[in-house]
Design an enzyme around this catalytic site. Structure first.
Site, mmCIF file in Angstrom:
data_model
loop_
_atom_site.group_PDB
_atom_site.id
_atom_site.type_symbol
_atom_site.label_atom_id
_atom_site.label_comp_id
_atom_site.label_asym_id
_atom_site.label_seq_id
_atom_site.Cartn_x
_atom_site.Cartn_y
_atom_site.Cartn_z
ATOM 1 N N ILE A 62 -57.679 55.122 33.233
ATOM 2 C CA ILE A 62 -58.586 54.378 34.098
ATOM 3 C C ILE A 62 -58.284 52.902 33.856
ATOM 4 C CG2 ILE A 62 -60.420 54.582 32.341
ATOM 5 C CD1 ILE A 62 -62.481 54.281 34.567
ATOM 6 N N SER A 63 -57.975 52.169 34.918
ATOM 7 C CA SER A 63 -57.542 50.777 34.790
ATOM 8 C C SER A 63 -58.644 49.905 34.201
ATOM 9 C CB SER A 63 -57.132 50.217 36.154
ATOM 10 O OG SER A 63 -56.014 50.888 36.666
#
Length: 216
Positions: A62-63
């Site tokens: 997840i960025s």
């Protein structure tokens, strides 16, 4: 269902985005409304409000929140826009997009991630998001054209087939470059006069791979 960070963490989360240059109020509001801790593994919820990428299932990530906010801001979204996302991942980016656009179609090559994201988005009432298991290099024929396209994994080059899905005056945001090194975030605008490309910032994303995952 997690409800977001305690007030001190929430304030620092917003402040960190503003300090790094995020100024679009609609984007900041969406980042404030969507609980990132709903999109990470239970053991990582204490870290959900830090500005860092975190691992998720299927070897993906997840960025970090700043990258999500920055890419979203560069899309220049309007409420009437229809958006295509390549790489659903946790579903966090799609949840942000859902607050800022009319409809979102998001494609994920891993069934596990698609199923998890679909459940999370439903729990948050992101009813304008459709999650499909699909190949981002071969967008379904019935998908039509999009006002905005965002790619959340690194492509060595943007395929012409993806640009064909972009409507006139549309914008595509994608990390482009080698899979094992730093990439460049590109903003591509499509107009009657042609394709305009602008290099934004250096980034590092997991690779975008063609086809569906054989497992997971």
């Amino acid at each position: 269902m997690p409800i977001g960070p305690p007030p001190p963490e929430k304030m620092m989360f917003q402040l960190s985005l503003r300090r790094r240059g995020i100024s679009d109020q609609a984007v900041l509001r969406a980042m404030d409304e969507v609980p990132r801790d709903a999109f990470v593994e239970p053991g990582q919820r204490a870290e959900a409000w830090l500005d860092t990428a975190l691992p998720i299932a299927c070897g993906q990530t997840i960025s970090q929140p700043f990258v999500v906010a920055y890419m979203t801001e560069q899309m220049q979204l309007r409420p009437e826009h229809r958006v295509l996302e390549i790489g659903t991942g946790s579903g966090y980016q799609a949840a942000i997009l859902s607050r800022l656009s009319r409809a979102v179609l998001t494609l994920e090559r891993f069934k596990t991630l698609a199923d998890q994201a679909r459940a999370r988005l439903a729990a948050l009432h992101c009813d304008n998001v459709e999650v499909r298991i699909g190949d981002g290099f071969a967008v379904p024929a019935d998908a039509g054209l999009f006002d905005r396209i965002i790619v959340t994994a690194a492509m060595e080059e943007v395929p012409a087939s993806l640009l064909d899905r972009l409507d006139l005056d549309g914008v595509l945001i994608a990390p482009v470059g080698p899979h094992n090194a730093t990439q460049t975030l590109l903003r591509i605008r499509k107009s009657k006069s042609g394709i305009e490309r602008k290099e934004l910032v250096a980034v590092r994303f997991v690779p975008a791979l063609p086809g569906l995952a054989r497992e997971l």
